[in-house]
Design an enzyme around this catalytic site. Structure first.
Site, PDB file in Angstrom:
ATOM      1  CB  SER A 143      -0.776   0.204   0.986  1.00 23.54           C
ATOM      2  OG  SER A 143      -1.134   1.296   1.816  1.00 23.54           O
ATOM      3  CE1 TYR A 156      -3.554  -2.184   5.492  1.00 26.80           C
ATOM      4  CE2 TYR A 156      -2.530  -0.075   4.616  1.00 26.80           C
ATOM      5  CZ  TYR A 156      -3.493  -1.007   4.276  1.00 26.80           C
ATOM      6  OH  TYR A 156      -3.825  -0.989   2.597  1.00 26.80           O
TER       7      TYR A 156
HETATM    8  P1  NAP Z   1     -11.255  -5.823  -0.290  1.00 30.81           P
HETATM    9  O1  NAP Z   1     -12.838  -5.313  -1.840  1.00 30.81           O
HETATM   10  O2  NAP Z   1     -11.759  -4.736   0.730  1.00 30.81           O
HETATM   11  O3  NAP Z   1     -11.414  -6.839  -0.693  1.00 30.81           O
HETATM   12  C1  NAP Z   1     -10.831  -7.628   0.056  1.00 30.81           C
HETATM   13  C2  NAP Z   1     -10.112  -8.973   0.130  1.00 30.81           C
HETATM   14  O4  NAP Z   1      -9.848  -9.772   0.881  1.00 30.81           O
HETATM   15  C3  NAP Z   1     -11.773  -9.772  -0.083  1.00 30.81           C
HETATM   16  O5  NAP Z   1     -12.358 -10.653  -1.010  1.00 30.81           O
HETATM   17  C4  NAP Z   1     -11.834 -11.067   1.444  1.00 30.81           C
HETATM   18  O6  NAP Z   1     -12.594 -11.070   1.191  1.00 30.81           O
HETATM   19  C5  NAP Z   1     -10.314 -10.790   1.017  1.00 30.81           C
HETATM   20  N1  NAP Z   1     -10.173 -11.163   3.098  1.00 30.81           N
HETATM   21  C6  NAP Z   1     -10.045 -10.011   3.575  1.00 30.81           C
HETATM   22  N2  NAP Z   1      -9.200 -10.772   5.014  1.00 30.81           N
HETATM   23  C7  NAP Z   1      -8.997 -12.398   4.932  1.00 30.81           C
HETATM   24  C8  NAP Z   1      -8.706 -13.247   5.135  1.00 30.81           C
HETATM   25  N3  NAP Z   1      -8.183 -13.017   6.112  1.00 30.81           N
HETATM   26  N4  NAP Z   1      -8.081 -14.463   4.872  1.00 30.81           N
HETATM   27  C9  NAP Z   1      -8.313 -14.336   3.344  1.00 30.81           C
HETATM   28  N5  NAP Z   1      -9.097 -13.814   2.599  1.00 30.81           N
HETATM   29  C10 NAP Z   1      -9.760 -11.443   3.216  1.00 30.81           C
HETATM   30  O7  NAP Z   1     -10.160  -4.984  -0.593  1.00 30.81           O
HETATM   31  P2  NAP Z   1      -8.905  -3.636  -2.109  1.00 30.81           P
HETATM   32  O8  NAP Z   1      -9.386  -2.614  -1.168  1.00 30.81           O
HETATM   33  O9  NAP Z   1     -10.009  -4.834  -2.991  1.00 30.81           O
HETATM   34  O10 NAP Z   1      -7.863  -4.101  -1.082  1.00 30.81           O
HETATM   35  C11 NAP Z   1      -7.259  -5.607  -1.879  1.00 30.81           C
HETATM   36  C12 NAP Z   1      -5.569  -4.845  -1.053  1.00 30.81           C
HETATM   37  O11 NAP Z   1      -5.564  -4.059  -1.526  1.00 30.81           O
HETATM   38  C13 NAP Z   1      -5.173  -4.800   0.203  1.00 30.81           C
HETATM   39  O12 NAP Z   1      -4.141  -5.994   0.891  1.00 30.81           O
HETATM   40  C14 NAP Z   1      -5.599  -3.979   0.539  1.00 30.81           C
HETATM   41  O13 NAP Z   1      -4.459  -3.510   1.814  1.00 30.81           O
HETATM   42  C15 NAP Z   1      -4.874  -3.152  -0.516  1.00 30.81           C
HETATM   43  N6  NAP Z   1      -4.498  -1.353  -0.540  1.00 30.81           N
HETATM   44  C16 NAP Z   1      -6.077  -0.808  -1.155  1.00 30.81           C
HETATM   45  C17 NAP Z   1      -6.231   0.131  -1.541  1.00 30.81           C
HETATM   46  C18 NAP Z   1      -7.357   1.137  -1.603  1.00 30.81           C
HETATM   47  O14 NAP Z   1      -7.208   1.969  -1.385  1.00 30.81           O
HETATM   48  N7  NAP Z   1      -8.243   0.212  -2.029  1.00 30.81           N
HETATM   49  C19 NAP Z   1      -5.389   1.247  -0.768  1.00 30.81           C
HETATM   50  C20 NAP Z   1      -4.158   0.130  -0.806  1.00 30.81           C
HETATM   51  C21 NAP Z   1      -3.902  -0.810  -0.361  1.00 30.81           C
HETATM   52  P3  NAP Z   1     -13.011 -11.665   2.705  1.00 30.81           P
HETATM   53  O15 NAP Z   1     -13.596 -10.816   3.940  1.00 30.81           O
HETATM   54  O16 NAP Z   1     -14.649 -13.086   2.634  1.00 30.81           O
HETATM   55  O17 NAP Z   1     -11.975 -12.984   3.852  1.00 30.81           O
END
Ligand code: NAP
Length: 258
Positions: A143, A156
């Site tokens: 991130s 984080y």
């Molecule tokens: P999201 O839409 O909430 O998706 C998160 C995914 O991770 C879901 O499929 C969730 O499914 C799964 N997950 C969460 N905890 C888990 C666990 N313990 N075991 C297995 N699966 C798990 O979030 P996103 O924004 O796409 O995030 C994806 C990645 O990008 C993350 O690593 C996040 O930190 C990173 N990121 C996001 C942003 C942003 O602005 N969106 C910015 C920087 C970095 P379940 O809940 O069903 O487990």
């Protein structure tokens, strides 16, 4: 991008950036296993992916649990025969965001477990499988918080910084054995994770927070999941065959100083 005859595994593939990547890989011809904990979310994502490619599956796995991660890799290989591509992208926001002197020790452990140890566990078992095959490509999601280190993001940011360090070090370890490993470093991307930050805000407050996100970057907007996913997909493809150990920032041009 072409992924014919490739087998891919995507943690967090049921939502947001991971789901967008799953669609892109399936469109390129890959057989794809998507991973998450929530069965309903998984089944819904799977039904969408089946519209693109018939060889897709959902596995209910918590990436913080080593026995489940080991089984995740074994189940993918049992169904598709091998593992070529892994996108270790799962993380969540299931801890209370508090100042450091109030932050709970158990929440520190939970957050480091999912952001850092989960990625390490996945790589450990994926690499073992890739070494038995013909090598592979791995992308781990970090991130931009790891680079900005803003107030209120300490644990984080520490976990996500660890992802960059794991990526760089393990890429050096396995480059000569046909495995490339890079990290993806997204800025603000409009996914359910980001939208949850808006849940308890009034429309005016949401507008103010969005304006703040917009003002941070050169493109003056929040990114779309496909825009982060397409960089991960490129890193996972043969198109990036001379790229390894890198952290690729996809943040619309935030200026990081220091
Ligand atoms: P999201 O839409 O909430 O998706 C998160 C995914 O991770 C879901 O499929 C969730 O499914 C799964 N997950 C969460 N905890 C888990 C666990 N313990 N075991 C297995 N699966 C798990 O979030 P996103 O924004 O796409 O995030 C994806 C990645 O990008 C993350 O690593 C996040 O930190 C990173 N990121 C996001 C942003 C942003 O602005 N969106 C910015 C920087 C970095 P379940 O809940 O069903 O487990």
């Amino acid at each position: 991008m072409k992924f014919d005859n490739k087998v891919a595994l995507i943690t967090g593939g049921t939502s947001g950036i991971g789901f967008a990547a799953a669609k892109q890989l399936a469109e390129g011809g890959a057989k794809v296993a998507i991973i998450g904990r929530d069965q309903n979310k998984g089944e819904h994502a799977l039904s969408e992916l089946r519209k693109i490619h018939s060889d897709v599956m959902y596995l209910s796995v918590d990436v913080t649990q080593s026995t489940e991660v080991k089984k995740m890799v074994a189940d993918t290989i049992a169904r598709f025969g091998k593992l070529d591509i892994a996108f270790n992208n799962a993380a969540n926001d299931e801890v209370r965001s508090l100042p450091t002197h109030e932050f709970l020790e158990e929440d520190f452990d939970k957050l480091i477990l999912v952001t850092l140890k989960g990625v390490w566990l996945c790589m450990k078992h994926e690499i073992e499988a890739m070494l038995r095959g013909t090598g592979g490509t791995i992308v781990n999601t970090s991130s931009v918080d790891a680079l900005l280190c803003s107030a209120g993001t300490a644990v984080y940011a520490a976990g996500k910084s660890g992802v960059i360090a794991l990526t760089k070090s393990i890429a050096q370890e396995y480059g000569s054995r046909g495995i490339r490993i890079n990290s993806l470093c997204p800025g603000a991307i409009r996914t359910p994770l980001l939208e949850r930050k808006f849940l308890h805000l009034t429309p005016d407050e949401v507008h103010a927070v969005e304006e703040k996100y917009n003002s941070f970057n050169a493109l003056k907007r929040i990114g779309r999941p496909e825009e982060a996913a397409s960089v991960a997909t490129w890193l996972l493809s043969e198109e990036s065959s001379y790229v390894t150990g890198q952290n690729i920032v996809v943040d619309g041009g935030i200026q990081v100083v220091g």
